[in-house]
Design a protein around this motif. Sequence first.
Motif, PDB file in Angstrom:
ATOM      1  N   LEU A  10       0.827  -1.218   0.000  1.00 48.17           N
ATOM      2  CA  LEU A  10       0.000   0.000   0.000  1.00 48.17           C
ATOM      3  C   LEU A  10       0.855   1.261   0.000  1.00 48.17           C
ATOM      4  N   VAL A  11       1.919   1.256   0.790  1.00 50.22           N
ATOM      5  CA  VAL A  11       2.818   2.423   0.827  1.00 50.22           C
ATOM      6  C   VAL A  11       3.441   2.639  -0.550  1.00 50.22           C
ATOM      7  N   MET A  12       3.846   1.561  -1.199  1.00 47.56           N
ATOM      8  CA  MET A  12       4.443   1.699  -2.527  1.00 47.56           C
ATOM      9  C   MET A  12       3.444   2.253  -3.538  1.00 47.56           C
ATOM     10  N   LEU A  13       2.186   1.849  -3.426  1.00 49.70           N
ATOM     11  CA  LEU A  13       1.171   2.395  -4.323  1.00 49.70           C
ATOM     12  C   LEU A  13       0.932   3.881  -4.056  1.00 49.70           C
ATOM     13  N   VAL A  14       0.917   4.262  -2.788  1.00 50.48           N
ATOM     14  CA  VAL A  14       0.708   5.672  -2.427  1.00 50.48           C
ATOM     15  C   VAL A  14       1.866   6.535  -2.924  1.00 50.48           C
ATOM     16  N   LEU A  15       3.091   6.008  -2.843  1.00 54.06           N
ATOM     17  CA  LEU A  15       4.267   6.785  -3.236  1.00 54.06           C
ATOM     18  C   LEU A  15       4.561   6.732  -4.744  1.00 54.06           C
ATOM     19  N   LYS A  16       3.792   5.957  -5.475  1.00 52.78           N
ATOM     20  CA  LYS A  16       4.046   5.834  -6.918  1.00 52.78           C
ATOM     21  C   LYS A  16       4.036   7.222  -7.565  1.00 52.78           C
ATOM     22  N   ASP A  17       5.168   7.595  -8.148  1.00 52.69           N
ATOM     23  CA  ASP A  17       5.343   8.873  -8.848  1.00 52.69           C
ATOM     24  C   ASP A  17       5.155  10.093  -7.945  1.00 52.69           C
ATOM     25  N   LYS A  18       5.367   9.929  -6.622  1.00 57.56           N
ATOM     26  CA  LYS A  18       5.187  11.052  -5.703  1.00 57.56           C
ATOM     27  C   LYS A  18       6.322  11.103  -4.688  1.00 57.56           C
ATOM     28  N   VAL A  19       6.489  12.285  -4.113  1.00 53.99           N
ATOM     29  CA  VAL A  19       7.339  12.485  -2.947  1.00 53.99           C
ATOM     30  C   VAL A  19       6.414  12.998  -1.851  1.00 53.99           C
ATOM     31  N   LEU A  20       6.337  12.254  -0.738  1.00 53.99           N
ATOM     32  CA  LEU A  20       5.396  12.604   0.320  1.00 53.99           C
ATOM     33  C   LEU A  20       6.064  12.611   1.681  1.00 53.99           C
ATOM     34  N   ARG A  21       5.449  13.347   2.591  1.00 50.89           N
ATOM     35  CA  ARG A  21       5.863  13.355   3.987  1.00 50.89           C
ATOM     36  C   ARG A  21       5.107  12.254   4.731  1.00 50.89           C
ATOM     37  N   PHE A  22       5.604  11.919   5.920  1.00 49.80           N
ATOM     38  CA  PHE A  22       5.017  10.860   6.739  1.00 49.80           C
ATOM     39  C   PHE A  22       3.519  11.059   6.913  1.00 49.80           C
ATOM     40  N   SER A  23       3.124  12.266   7.308  1.00 55.40           N
ATOM     41  CA  SER A  23       1.703  12.528   7.584  1.00 55.40           C
ATOM     42  C   SER A  23       0.849  12.378   6.328  1.00 55.40           C
ATOM     43  N   GLU A  24       1.389  12.718   5.174  1.00 58.16           N
ATOM     44  CA  GLU A  24       0.644  12.579   3.923  1.00 58.16           C
ATOM     45  C   GLU A  24       0.439  11.103   3.571  1.00 58.16           C
ATOM     46  N   ILE A  25       1.461  10.299   3.825  1.00 54.55           N
ATOM     47  CA  ILE A  25       1.341   8.862   3.582  1.00 54.55           C
ATOM     48  C   ILE A  25       0.303   8.276   4.532  1.00 54.55           C
ATOM     49  N   ARG A  26       0.381   8.660   5.793  1.00 53.30           N
ATOM     50  CA  ARG A  26      -0.541   8.111   6.797  1.00 53.30           C
ATOM     51  C   ARG A  26      -1.988   8.467   6.469  1.00 53.30           C
ATOM     52  N   ARG A  27      -2.235   9.682   6.029  1.00 59.45           N
ATOM     53  CA  ARG A  27      -3.606  10.077   5.667  1.00 59.45           C
ATOM     54  C   ARG A  27      -4.125   9.305   4.452  1.00 59.45           C
ATOM     55  N   TYR A  69      13.967   0.963  -8.397  1.00 62.62           N
ATOM     56  CA  TYR A  69      13.375  -0.365  -8.215  1.00 62.62           C
ATOM     57  C   TYR A  69      11.985  -0.268  -7.582  1.00 62.62           C
ATOM     58  N   GLY A  70      11.834   0.626  -6.643  1.00 64.20           N
ATOM     59  CA  GLY A  70      10.532   0.834  -6.021  1.00 64.20           C
ATOM     60  C   GLY A  70       9.495   1.316  -7.028  1.00 64.20           C
ATOM     61  N   GLN A  71       9.912   2.217  -7.926  1.00 63.58           N
ATOM     62  CA  GLN A  71       9.006   2.714  -8.972  1.00 63.58           C
ATOM     63  C   GLN A  71       8.594   1.577  -9.909  1.00 63.58           C
ATOM     64  N   GLN A  72       9.570   0.751 -10.286  1.00 65.73           N
ATOM     65  CA  GLN A  72       9.264  -0.372 -11.170  1.00 65.73           C
ATOM     66  C   GLN A  72       8.280  -1.332 -10.497  1.00 65.73           C
ATOM     67  N   ALA A  73       8.548  -1.648  -9.232  1.00 69.88           N
ATOM     68  CA  ALA A  73       7.672  -2.565  -8.489  1.00 69.88           C
ATOM     69  C   ALA A  73       6.279  -1.967  -8.324  1.00 69.88           C
ATOM     70  N   SER A  74       6.196  -0.678  -7.984  1.00 66.63           N
ATOM     71  CA  SER A  74       4.886  -0.059  -7.777  1.00 66.63           C
ATOM     72  C   SER A  74       4.083  -0.025  -9.070  1.00 66.63           C
ATOM     73  N   SER A  75       4.740   0.128 -10.201  1.00 67.12           N
ATOM     74  CA  SER A  75       4.044   0.092 -11.487  1.00 67.12           C
ATOM     75  C   SER A  75       3.452  -1.288 -11.749  1.00 67.12           C
TER      76      SER A  75
END
Length: 98
Positions: A10-27, A69-75
Amino acid sequence: MKKSHPWGVLVMLVLKDKVLRFSEIRRSIDRISERMLTQTLQNLEKDGMLIRTSYNSVPPHVDYRLTEYGQQASSKIADLVGWLEENLVGILNSSVDK
């Protein structure tokens, strides 16, 4: 991935093509605790899937983004999720346990 892998997906899907802060990921992820998110982010970093960037500021500022690698996996994960969403009704209708 380590033992937090269901959250890690789920975290990898949320971060796909984004840069986020902890609170943004948690929300973005319903029902994940701070502790579990912290552990998940640490495990993804150890696994080489994300980069944690800490800025020397007050208040502290930390960003998270996926590695190549994270981007490839999230895709790949996003493709699978899309396929499942498109085919779920058919899969359920063809289930042996009807």
